[in-house]
Design an enzyme around this catalytic site. Structure first.
Site, PDB file in Angstrom:
ATOM      1  N   ASP A 225      -8.864 -44.063  10.223  1.00 42.88           N
ATOM      2  CA  ASP A 225      -9.495 -43.723   8.950  1.00 42.88           C
ATOM      3  C   ASP A 225      -9.840 -44.972   8.127  1.00 42.88           C
ATOM      4  O   ASP A 225      -9.246 -46.035   8.294  1.00 42.88           O
ATOM      5  CB  ASP A 225      -8.534 -42.893   8.079  1.00 42.88           C
ATOM      6  CG  ASP A 225      -8.248 -41.521   8.653  1.00 42.88           C
ATOM      7  OD1 ASP A 225      -8.645 -41.235   9.786  1.00 42.88           O
ATOM      8  OD2 ASP A 225      -7.603 -40.726   7.937  1.00 42.88           O
ATOM      9  N   ASP A 226     -10.766 -44.769   7.192  1.00 44.24           N
ATOM     10  CA  ASP A 226     -11.036 -45.691   6.073  1.00 44.24           C
ATOM     11  C   ASP A 226     -11.994 -46.824   6.391  1.00 44.24           C
ATOM     12  O   ASP A 226     -12.341 -47.592   5.512  1.00 44.24           O
ATOM     13  CB  ASP A 226      -9.756 -46.304   5.466  1.00 44.24           C
ATOM     14  CG  ASP A 226      -8.842 -45.271   4.829  1.00 44.24           C
ATOM     15  OD1 ASP A 226      -9.204 -44.074   4.831  1.00 44.24           O
ATOM     16  OD2 ASP A 226      -7.773 -45.658   4.336  1.00 44.24           O
ATOM     17  N   HIS A 279     -13.189 -42.104  -1.344  1.00 45.39           N
ATOM     18  CA  HIS A 279     -11.772 -41.916  -1.011  1.00 45.39           C
ATOM     19  C   HIS A 279     -10.878 -41.405  -2.148  1.00 45.39           C
ATOM     20  O   HIS A 279      -9.732 -41.830  -2.308  1.00 45.39           O
ATOM     21  CB  HIS A 279     -11.182 -43.232  -0.461  1.00 45.39           C
ATOM     22  CG  HIS A 279     -10.041 -43.022   0.489  1.00 45.39           C
ATOM     23  ND1 HIS A 279      -8.727 -42.942   0.062  1.00 45.39           N
ATOM     24  CD2 HIS A 279     -10.003 -42.881   1.836  1.00 45.39           C
ATOM     25  CE1 HIS A 279      -7.945 -42.764   1.123  1.00 45.39           C
ATOM     26  NE2 HIS A 279      -8.697 -42.716   2.205  1.00 45.39           N
ATOM     27  N   TYR A 316      -5.878 -38.701   2.024  1.00 43.07           N
ATOM     28  CA  TYR A 316      -4.474 -38.338   1.747  1.00 43.07           C
ATOM     29  C   TYR A 316      -4.133 -36.941   2.291  1.00 43.07           C
ATOM     30  O   TYR A 316      -3.098 -36.382   1.945  1.00 43.07           O
ATOM     31  CB  TYR A 316      -4.154 -38.399   0.242  1.00 43.07           C
ATOM     32  CG  TYR A 316      -4.732 -39.596  -0.449  1.00 43.07           C
ATOM     33  CD1 TYR A 316      -4.129 -40.848  -0.331  1.00 43.07           C
ATOM     34  CD2 TYR A 316      -5.895 -39.489  -1.210  1.00 43.07           C
ATOM     35  CE1 TYR A 316      -4.680 -41.961  -0.944  1.00 43.07           C
ATOM     36  CE2 TYR A 316      -6.447 -40.603  -1.835  1.00 43.07           C
ATOM     37  CZ  TYR A 316      -5.836 -41.832  -1.691  1.00 43.07           C
ATOM     38  OH  TYR A 316      -6.378 -42.931  -2.299  1.00 43.07           O
ATOM     39  N   HIS A 386      -5.082 -46.191  10.561  1.00 44.83           N
ATOM     40  CA  HIS A 386      -6.211 -46.742   9.801  1.00 44.83           C
ATOM     41  C   HIS A 386      -6.806 -47.985  10.463  1.00 44.83           C
ATOM     42  O   HIS A 386      -6.056 -48.773  11.035  1.00 44.83           O
ATOM     43  CB  HIS A 386      -5.744 -47.092   8.383  1.00 44.83           C
ATOM     44  CG  HIS A 386      -5.200 -45.908   7.639  1.00 44.83           C
ATOM     45  ND1 HIS A 386      -3.894 -45.488   7.786  1.00 44.83           N
ATOM     46  CD2 HIS A 386      -5.791 -45.028   6.791  1.00 44.83           C
ATOM     47  CE1 HIS A 386      -3.705 -44.404   7.039  1.00 44.83           C
ATOM     48  NE2 HIS A 386      -4.840 -44.092   6.424  1.00 44.83           N
TER      49      HIS A 386
HETATM   50 ZN    ZN Z   1      -8.059 -42.489   4.087  1.00 41.41          ZN
END
Ligand code: ZN
Ligand code: NAG
Ligand code: NAG
Ligand code: NAG
Ligand code: NAG
Length: 494
Positions: A225-226, A279, A316, A386
């Site tokens: 993620d991210d 986000h 989250y 991540h």
């Molecule tokens: Zn995230």
């Protein structure tokens, strides 16, 4: 290149699979404690245990290190106060070129970033997908045509107004649920204990719409993620080396900053999916803001790849029935990560190394608990990791992935572990037959909750401290059904 944003850390995050971090003040966390870390092992196998002394006061002190290992040097960990004092883990394999654990720390000196092996040429066609359009030219991508990076986009623009109308005309009824206030479960005691909201954050409620696991035993739906971000290229080259494909939940703002990396992921046959524009915890936003977050992410990805993903992961894991319904109305299926109890999810905790809230040894101990639980459960699993930070990529490529391969998990993108084709992961390429969008399923989407418990809304999980988790049988639901009906032409509640 634009600097990466500093993301809000651990907002409404759940404790990782093992002991949660206790009351870590991010400022205090900058103080290091004496510690020693011993690794022993032979060949490519290591095991480690870490001891630290509890917090006292004073400036940063460096610890001593002892090394008896042959494959991995011993290290000194930088430990924030009041963490559990001992970690233990053992790895069956590590990457011979792994960064030493002693370097995967808060304030690690930046390692050089590696360029993409090759920049995807505009017009390239991903031949592994039938009917995929050629890649757009990223040189024509103009950031001025998008909302400011890393902020919830304004909702009064013509694009967002159109997407709001599309949701209103989708036939999906958006439940009239109030947004939560910032601060997670403790700040929202009523919502946290309201089973009809089905708020994953507070106890792990899921619906039939949500993907939470891979169905087949020992199959891991790999996700990061991210990103895309500075160290994503390193992860991509490791994944190429070991011939693994992943799902990437990307942030729209990062897509605008690193479009070529997104194209490389896609050409490399990884699955691309949505992780919002900026986000935020989505349950805190208005319907219009949620639509803006998801809509701009869809648009950014389509502008860079020519196709639009149909899966999303809420930042989250912050999802409730309102966020679910909006996602479904926008053609996006929610993907969570596996959970073994109200308190414990398959979260490596890797995100928090960068900020000093956790240490890499804790992450590897979490990982060991995850694979222990993953090996004994009847289904497969999905883990939270991540590609945003140097530390998260280093622990993934150096330790977690080599160990997972040695444990003989079958590692696949989420869409693949669901026995669907990669084309099924994109709205324009999905034939809508083997993989009908949720919104099209027999006129009604029935959302069925899994049995759930609720986090006692007395303690704080907002700032990294541990939430007190308690089973609440009175609130546990064997089956709870909410119906997202088609109200054709009717105005939805906003
Ligand atoms: Zn995230
Ligand atoms: C965490 O949140 C709680 C409750 O809001 C507050 O009392 C505490 O001071 C916070 N701790 C830190 C380190 O910010
Ligand atoms: C499963 O995870 C829990 C932590 O939630 C841990 O205590 C337990 O040891 C794990 N089980 C295995 C078999 O590793
Ligand atoms: C996967 O899908 C294929 C074709 O769609 C089907 O033949 C096969 O039985 C499926 N396998 C599983 C495990 O569902
Ligand atoms: C599948 O449905 C989507 C809308 O959900 C549509 O955009 C797409 O063109 C459809 N695909 C096919 C092959 O009809």
């Amino acid at each position: 290149m634009r600097p990466l944003p500093s993301f809000v850390v651990s907002v409404v995050a759940l404790p990782a699979i093992v002991a949660a971090v206790h009351h870590v003040n991010p400022h205090e966390a900058r103080q290091a404690l004496p510690g020693s870390f011993t690794l022993t092992g032979s060949g490519s196998s290591i095991s480690g245990s870490l001891s630290t002394t509890p917090a006292t006061t004073g400036p940063i002190v460096s610890g001593t290190s002892t090394s008896t290992g042959v494959s991995v040097p011993g290290s000194v960990a930088t430990i924030p106060p009041a963490l559990p004092t001992t970690y233990s883990f053992s790895l069956e394999a590590t990457n011979p070129t792994a960064v030493p654990l002693s370097s995967i720390v808060l304030n690690a000196p930046s390692a050089p970033t590696s360029p993409l092996a090759s920049t995807p040429p505009s017009g390239a066609v991903p031949t592994y997908l039938s009917n995929a359009p050629p890649l757009p030219n990223v040189l024509t991508l103009n950031p001025a045509n998008y909302p400011p990076l890393d902020k919830v986009p304004p909702t009064d623009t013509s694009e967002v107004q159109q997407w709001i109308a599309d949701v209103q005309n989708s036939g999906v009824e958006i439940p009239n649920i109030q947004p939560t206030v910032a601060g997670g479960c403790p700040a929202n005691p009523q919502a946290a204990t309201d089973p009809t909201r089905c708020w994953w954050t507070c106890g792990g409620c899921t619906r039939k719409s949500d993907i939470t696991d891979c169905p087949t035993h020992m199959e891991w739906g790999l996700t990061y993620d991210d990103g895309p971000a500075y160290y994503t290229t390193q992860l991509l080259s490791y994944l190429d080396q070991v011939q693994l494909k992943s799902t990437f939940f990307v942030v729209g703002s990062r897509v605008i900053s690193f479009p070529s990396i997104l194209q490389a992921e896609y050409l490399d046959q990884h699955q691309i999916a949505i992780h919002t524009w900026s986000h935020p915890p989505l349950t805190t936003l208005t319907n219009e803001q949620i639509i803006a977050e998801l809509g701009w992410s869809k648009k950014a990805i389509k502008d860079v790849l020519g196709v639009t993903p149909n899966m999303m992961r809420p930042p989250y894991g912050d999802i409730d029935d309102r966020v679910r319904a909006i996602s479904i109305a926008m053609g996006l299926q929610p993907v969570m990560w596996s959970r073994i109890s109200p308190a414990a999810t398959f979260d490596t905790g890797d995100f928090d190394i960068h900020s000093g809230i956790t240490v890499v040894s804790q992450v590897l101990q979490n990982w060991e608990n995850i694979i222990g639980n993953a090996s004994t459960r009847s289904t497969g699993f999905i883990v939270l990791e991540h590609d945003l930070f140097q530390q998260t990529v280093e622990v993934a490529t150096g330790y977690i992935l080599p160990d997972a391969i040695a444990h003989q998990f079958t590692i696949k993108p989420v869409i693949t572990c669901l026995n669907r084709t990669m084309a099924d992961a994109y709205i324009e390429l999905n034939d809508n037959k083997t993989n009908p969008p949720l919104i099209a399923q027999s006129g009604v989407v029935t959302l069925t909750a899994t049995p759930s418990s609720v986090i006692q809304a007395t303690s704080n999980s907002h700032n990294g401290s541990s939430a007190s988790i308690q089973n609440a049988p009175g609130l546990a639901l064997a089956v709870m059904t909410a119906v997202v009906g088609f109200i054709v032409g009717a105005a939805t509640v906003f």
